[in-house]
Design a protein around this motif. Structure first.
Motif, PDB file in Angstrom:
ATOM      1  N   GLY A  54     -63.212  23.046  26.738  1.00 44.57           N
ATOM      2  CA  GLY A  54     -61.764  22.192  26.288  1.00 44.57           C
ATOM      3  C   GLY A  54     -60.601  23.350  27.153  1.00 44.57           C
ATOM      4  N   ILE A  55     -59.534  22.577  27.051  1.00 49.06           N
ATOM      5  CA  ILE A  55     -58.050  23.712  27.427  1.00 49.06           C
ATOM      6  C   ILE A  55     -57.559  24.796  26.214  1.00 49.06           C
ATOM      7  N   ARG A  56     -57.425  26.451  26.310  1.00 43.18           N
ATOM      8  CA  ARG A  56     -57.519  27.391  25.814  1.00 43.18           C
ATOM      9  C   ARG A  56     -58.458  28.010  24.656  1.00 43.18           C
ATOM     10  N   PRO A  57     -59.727  27.855  25.091  1.00 43.25           N
ATOM     11  CA  PRO A  57     -60.917  28.379  24.095  1.00 43.25           C
ATOM     12  C   PRO A  57     -59.819  29.986  23.532  1.00 43.25           C
ATOM     13  N   LEU A  58     -59.963  30.027  22.668  1.00 44.46           N
ATOM     14  CA  LEU A  58     -59.502  31.580  21.944  1.00 44.46           C
ATOM     15  C   LEU A  58     -60.497  32.044  21.316  1.00 44.46           C
ATOM     16  N   PHE A  59     -61.641  31.540  20.474  1.00 46.86           N
ATOM     17  CA  PHE A  59     -62.877  32.231  20.004  1.00 46.86           C
ATOM     18  C   PHE A  59     -63.747  31.495  20.480  1.00 46.86           C
ATOM     19  N   VAL A  60     -65.027  32.377  20.235  1.00 46.42           N
ATOM     20  CA  VAL A  60     -66.486  31.316  20.257  1.00 46.42           C
ATOM     21  C   VAL A  60     -66.913  32.584  19.521  1.00 46.42           C
TER      22      VAL A  60
ATOM     23  N   VAL B 109     -70.307  27.161  19.671  1.00 48.41           N
ATOM     24  CA  VAL B 109     -68.891  26.292  18.827  1.00 48.41           C
ATOM     25  C   VAL B 109     -67.768  26.980  19.719  1.00 48.41           C
ATOM     26  N   VAL B 110     -66.879  26.286  19.894  1.00 50.13           N
ATOM     27  CA  VAL B 110     -65.305  26.214  20.519  1.00 50.13           C
ATOM     28  C   VAL B 110     -64.428  25.948  20.470  1.00 50.13           C
ATOM     29  N   PRO B 111     -62.981  26.464  19.619  1.00 51.26           N
ATOM     30  CA  PRO B 111     -62.296  25.659  19.419  1.00 51.26           C
ATOM     31  C   PRO B 111     -61.355  25.215  20.128  1.00 51.26           C
ATOM     32  N   ASN B 112     -60.638  24.479  20.992  1.00 51.34           N
ATOM     33  CA  ASN B 112     -60.257  24.182  21.819  1.00 51.34           C
ATOM     34  C   ASN B 112     -59.308  24.328  21.268  1.00 51.34           C
ATOM     35  N   ALA B 113     -58.531  25.556  21.925  1.00 49.05           N
ATOM     36  CA  ALA B 113     -56.567  25.358  20.887  1.00 49.05           C
ATOM     37  C   ALA B 113     -55.795  24.636  21.983  1.00 49.05           C
ATOM     38  N   SER B 114     -55.721  24.181  23.123  1.00 48.00           N
ATOM     39  CA  SER B 114     -54.755  23.185  23.615  1.00 48.00           C
ATOM     40  C   SER B 114     -55.396  21.559  23.138  1.00 48.00           C
ATOM     41  N   SER B 115     -56.512  21.925  23.991  1.00 57.97           N
ATOM     42  CA  SER B 115     -56.995  20.400  23.952  1.00 57.97           C
ATOM     43  C   SER B 115     -57.133  19.897  22.614  1.00 57.97           C
ATOM     44  N   SER B 116     -56.643  20.455  21.517  1.00 57.14           N
ATOM     45  CA  SER B 116     -56.932  20.282  19.884  1.00 57.14           C
ATOM     46  C   SER B 116     -58.036  19.444  19.206  1.00 57.14           C
ATOM     47  N   ASN B 117     -58.824  20.081  19.476  1.00 60.08           N
ATOM     48  CA  ASN B 117     -60.405  19.567  19.540  1.00 60.08           C
ATOM     49  C   ASN B 117     -61.584  21.258  19.101  1.00 60.08           C
ATOM     50  N   ILE B 118     -62.777  20.413  18.566  1.00 65.22           N
ATOM     51  CA  ILE B 118     -63.741  21.797  18.978  1.00 65.22           C
ATOM     52  C   ILE B 118     -65.050  20.905  20.116  1.00 65.22           C
ATOM     53  N   GLY B 119     -65.526  22.533  20.258  1.00 63.18           N
ATOM     54  CA  GLY B 119     -67.162  22.009  21.365  1.00 63.18           C
ATOM     55  C   GLY B 119     -67.470  22.518  20.686  1.00 63.18           C
ATOM     56  N   ILE B 120     -68.742  21.764  21.142  1.00 61.64           N
ATOM     57  CA  ILE B 120     -70.575  22.456  20.954  1.00 61.64           C
ATOM     58  C   ILE B 120     -70.965  22.475  21.634  1.00 61.64           C
TER      59      ILE B 120
ATOM     60  N   GLN C 201     -70.163  20.473  26.364  1.00 59.04           N
ATOM     61  CA  GLN C 201     -69.346  20.505  25.397  1.00 59.04           C
ATOM     62  C   GLN C 201     -69.796  18.626  24.579  1.00 59.04           C
ATOM     63  N   ILE C 202     -69.662  18.721  23.093  1.00 53.12           N
ATOM     64  CA  ILE C 202     -69.921  18.014  22.670  1.00 53.12           C
ATOM     65  C   ILE C 202     -68.520  17.956  21.837  1.00 53.12           C
ATOM     66  N   THR C 203     -67.551  17.335  21.471  1.00 52.92           N
ATOM     67  CA  THR C 203     -66.141  17.681  21.085  1.00 52.92           C
ATOM     68  C   THR C 203     -65.677  16.806  19.529  1.00 52.92           C
ATOM     69  N   TYR C 204     -65.001  17.448  18.586  1.00 50.09           N
ATOM     70  CA  TYR C 204     -64.446  16.901  17.484  1.00 50.09           C
ATOM     71  C   TYR C 204     -63.095  17.206  16.960  1.00 50.09           C
ATOM     72  N   ALA C 205     -62.410  15.723  17.313  1.00 45.08           N
ATOM     73  CA  ALA C 205     -61.585  16.129  17.594  1.00 45.08           C
ATOM     74  C   ALA C 205     -60.425  16.919  15.774  1.00 45.08           C
ATOM     75  N   THR C 206     -59.638  17.487  16.366  1.00 45.99           N
ATOM     76  CA  THR C 206     -58.924  18.286  15.023  1.00 45.99           C
ATOM     77  C   THR C 206     -57.432  17.865  14.823  1.00 45.99           C
ATOM     78  N   THR C 207     -56.839  18.990  14.132  1.00 47.73           N
ATOM     79  CA  THR C 207     -54.703  18.839  14.090  1.00 47.73           C
ATOM     80  C   THR C 207     -54.562  19.364  15.438  1.00 47.73           C
ATOM     81  N   SER C 208     -53.507  19.928  15.174  1.00 48.07           N
ATOM     82  CA  SER C 208     -52.686  20.314  16.296  1.00 48.07           C
ATOM     83  C   SER C 208     -53.736  22.146  16.476  1.00 48.07           C
ATOM     84  N   SER C 209     -54.006  22.642  17.721  1.00 46.81           N
ATOM     85  CA  SER C 209     -53.996  24.249  18.355  1.00 46.81           C
ATOM     86  C   SER C 209     -55.176  24.889  16.822  1.00 46.81           C
ATOM     87  N   PRO C 210     -56.576  24.243  17.228  1.00 43.73           N
ATOM     88  CA  PRO C 210     -57.310  25.034  16.267  1.00 43.73           C
ATOM     89  C   PRO C 210     -57.855  26.575  16.972  1.00 43.73           C
TER      90      PRO C 210
END
Length: 193
Positions: free
Chosen positions: A119-125, A139-150, A162-171
């Protein structure tokens, strides 16, 4: 980069400074060339590369080997992703919206990165076997997509989309651990906004 040395029974005595590229962010200290000495691996966010500093064995490190990364590499993890008993590098390329995998040749040198879209802006992995098949997944939190990608590991060091799981804003960051005692890894994330 600063490295502090400690004499037996004393406080930290001195620092050794090693030059890095612009804006060093990600850091790992593990033995990547199988000589039983921990090496330093870092990302340079501003220089768009990864540097590997080999340990000489006496607490000093040689001039780094530099590997191109994507735009703005932020976080990295060092893990054996292709089951060859050699530690590979997985990096989040924040402004390229992907993760890169650099496979270890066996001597601590790495092949050019293979990238996988996120997703957009993966900061950590993070690299962890989340589906318990014996293969470490990404596993990557996509900060600007508000989801976690696996990205599930196929088994040879390549990964499915990646398969994504929704989070609240900016994981921003994730930890994978069993929090409910069922021997199944759970996912915890920080939501910055």
């Amino acid at each position: 980069m600063l490295l502090y040395s400690k004499a037996y029974g004393s406080d930290y005595l001195s620092q050794v400074i090693y030059a890095t590229g612009a804006n060093p962010v990600g850091l790992s200290v593990v033995d990547v060339n199988n000589d039983n000495k921990p090496d330093i691996t870092i990302t340079n966010y501003g220089a768009h590369n990864i540097r590997v500093y080999f340990n000489t064995g006496n607490g000093t490190f040689v001039t780094p080997t530099i590997y191109p990364a994507g735009v703005s590499p932020h976080s990295l993890r060092v893990a054996d992703v292709n089951n060859d008993n050699k530690l590979d590098i997985v990096v989040s390329n924040t402004n390229w919206n992907n993760v890169g995998v650099l496979l270890n040749t066996g001597t601590g040198t790495f092949q050019p990165q293979i990238t996988y879209s996120t997703g957009i802006r993966p900061l950590f992995v993070d690299v962890e076997d989340v589906n318990r098949d014996g293969k470490p997944d990404i596993v990557v939190p996509n900060a600007s997509s508000s989801n976690i990608g696996i990205l599930f590991n196929i088994g040879n060091g390549t990964f499915l989309p990646q398969i994504t799981y929704a989070t609240t804003s900016s994981p921003l960051h994730t930890v994978i651990t069993d929090v409910n005692g069922d021997n199944i890894p759970d996912l915890i994330t920080t939501n910055y906004s």
